[in-house]
Write a protein that holds these residues in place. Structure first.
Motif, PDB file in Angstrom:
ATOM      1  N   SER A  63       0.855  -1.194   0.000  1.00  0.00           N
ATOM      2  CA  SER A  63       0.000   0.000   0.000  1.00  0.00           C
ATOM      3  C   SER A  63       0.888   1.241   0.000  1.00  0.00           C
ATOM      4  O   SER A  63       2.083   1.171   0.307  1.00  0.00           O
ATOM      5  N   ALA A  64       0.290   2.379  -0.313  1.00  0.00           N
ATOM      6  CA  ALA A  64       1.016   3.645  -0.177  1.00  0.00           C
ATOM      7  C   ALA A  64       1.260   3.875   1.306  1.00  0.00           C
ATOM      8  O   ALA A  64       0.378   3.649   2.138  1.00  0.00           O
ATOM      9  N   GLY A  65       2.464   4.291   1.655  1.00  0.00           N
ATOM     10  CA  GLY A  65       2.783   4.458   3.073  1.00  0.00           C
ATOM     11  C   GLY A  65       4.127   5.122   3.269  1.00  0.00           C
ATOM     12  O   GLY A  65       4.657   5.747   2.347  1.00  0.00           O
ATOM     13  N   PRO A  66       4.697   4.966   4.459  1.00  0.00           N
ATOM     14  CA  PRO A  66       5.913   5.719   4.793  1.00  0.00           C
ATOM     15  C   PRO A  66       7.179   5.246   4.090  1.00  0.00           C
ATOM     16  O   PRO A  66       8.180   5.950   4.105  1.00  0.00           O
ATOM     17  N   HIS A  67       7.157   4.043   3.500  1.00  0.00           N
ATOM     18  CA  HIS A  67       8.375   3.536   2.850  1.00  0.00           C
ATOM     19  C   HIS A  67       8.110   3.248   1.378  1.00  0.00           C
ATOM     20  O   HIS A  67       6.992   2.906   0.994  1.00  0.00           O
ATOM     21  N   LYS A  68       9.160   3.353   0.563  1.00  0.00           N
ATOM     22  CA  LYS A  68       9.013   3.146  -0.867  1.00  0.00           C
ATOM     23  C   LYS A  68       8.740   1.677  -1.185  1.00  0.00           C
ATOM     24  O   LYS A  68       9.125   0.788  -0.435  1.00  0.00           O
ATOM     25  N   GLN A  69       8.112   1.463  -2.334  1.00  0.00           N
ATOM     26  CA  GLN A  69       7.701   0.113  -2.713  1.00  0.00           C
ATOM     27  C   GLN A  69       8.881  -0.845  -2.780  1.00  0.00           C
ATOM     28  O   GLN A  69       8.773  -1.990  -2.346  1.00  0.00           O
ATOM     29  N   ARG A  70      10.031  -0.405  -3.307  1.00  0.00           N
ATOM     30  CA  ARG A  70      11.175  -1.307  -3.472  1.00  0.00           C
ATOM     31  C   ARG A  70      12.007  -1.406  -2.196  1.00  0.00           C
ATOM     32  O   ARG A  70      12.952  -2.187  -2.135  1.00  0.00           O
ATOM     33  N   GLU A  71      11.692  -0.581  -1.186  1.00  0.00           N
ATOM     34  CA  GLU A  71      12.507  -0.570   0.041  1.00  0.00           C
ATOM     35  C   GLU A  71      11.708  -1.001   1.269  1.00  0.00           C
ATOM     36  O   GLU A  71      12.090  -0.700   2.390  1.00  0.00           O
ATOM     37  N   CYS A  72      10.576  -1.674   1.045  1.00  0.00           N
ATOM     38  CA  CYS A  72       9.731  -2.040   2.179  1.00  0.00           C
ATOM     39  C   CYS A  72       9.483  -3.538   2.195  1.00  0.00           C
ATOM     40  O   CYS A  72       9.903  -4.264   1.289  1.00  0.00           O
ATOM     41  N   LEU A  73       8.818  -3.981   3.243  1.00  0.00           N
ATOM     42  CA  LEU A  73       8.403  -5.382   3.362  1.00  0.00           C
ATOM     43  C   LEU A  73       6.949  -5.368   3.826  1.00  0.00           C
ATOM     44  O   LEU A  73       6.671  -4.956   4.954  1.00  0.00           O
ATOM     45  N   PRO A  74       6.000  -5.787   2.966  1.00  0.00           N
ATOM     46  CA  PRO A  74       4.593  -5.782   3.395  1.00  0.00           C
ATOM     47  C   PRO A  74       4.384  -6.708   4.596  1.00  0.00           C
ATOM     48  O   PRO A  74       5.063  -7.730   4.726  1.00  0.00           O
TER      49      PRO A  74
END
Length: 256
Positions: A24-35
């Motif tokens: 989801s859109a949130g505090p961390h970038k898509q390629r730098e996060c872990l859902p």
């Protein structure tokens, strides 16, 4: 998103399905996060499928940085604290020496704070100073000594800054991007390149030197003492030969 397009550090296998959860859109970038779904299902193995993950989250059992999150694709990122109070477990998302998010268990005491890298430091409406951290937090009226690239220690209960570390030579850093991702060392030098990327030179505990961009460096300790506990390996990157020797030594120990 398609499974093959998912970031490699999620470590999803190719053949289990066609798709991967899109954060989801949130505090961390898509390629730098872990859902959250990848963390609970694939890392902790607390659920077998997405339906079970949703039922866990809907019982409001999982907190990220002290707040209940019920979105299974909520993007957790570097240094976020994930707490499951029912099992009294606390985890901090941190990179291992291969640059992948690892399951790093921490104490309840350590789970009360997190570190944030200052991305912006400026004046807002009415001349009020504020800083913005790497995880999208805005904190008003910070200490005037805090500047961009410094690290602040945030109390998760109040959201206030309780301490900070300056970005300067001699402090301990973790590399959060590039080839040396997950490595930990001490800053030895900073090269300024006007119109280009500033380069930071880092020396690890084995006296090995490496360099990376300033944007890839995150201060995690004053001097050589880290403010957070480090995962297995302590951020010491080994060469292929050293990894092989360690594997062989472990195998001989097991067979002896």
């Amino acid at each position: 998103m398609k499974r093959l397009a998912a970031p490699k550090h999620w470590m999803l296998d190719k053949l289990t399905g066609t798709y991967a959860p899109k954060p989801s859109a949130g505090p961390h970038k898509q390629r730098e996060c872990l859902p959250l779904i990848v963390f609970l299902r694939n890392r902790l193995k607390y659920a077998l499928n997405g339906r079970e993950v949703r039922s866990i989250l809907m019982q409001r059992l999982v907190k990220v940085d002290g707040k209940v999150r019920t979105d299974s694709t909520y993007p957790t990122g570097f240094l976020d604290v994930i707490s499951i109070e029912k099992t009294d477990e606390h985890f901090r998302l941190i990179y291992d020496i291969k640059g992948r998010f690892t399951v790093h268990r921490i104490t309840a005491e350590e789970g009360k704070f997190k570190l944030g890298k200052v991305r912006r430091c400026q004046l807002g409406a009415g001349g009020i100073p504020y800083v913005v951290t790497h995880d999208g937090r805005t904190v008003r009226f910070p200490d005037p000594l805090i500047k961009v690239n410094d690290t602040v220690k945030i109390d998760l209960e109040t959201g206030k800054i309780v301490d900070f570390i300056k970005f300067e030579v001699g402090n301990l850093v973790m590399v959060t991007g590039g080839r040396s991702m997950g490595s930990v060392g001490v800053i030895t030098q900073r090269e300024r390149h006007h119109g280009g990327f500033d380069i930071v030179h880092v020396k690890d505990a084995n006296e090995r030197l490496f360099a990376t961009r300033l944007t890839n460096v995150f201060v995690i300790g004053a001097g050589s003492e880290p403010w957070i506990s480090l995962p297995k390996g302590k951020g010491l990157r080994l060469t292929i030969a050293e990894e092989r020797d360690a594997r062989r030594a472990k195998a001989t120990e097991a067979s002896a």
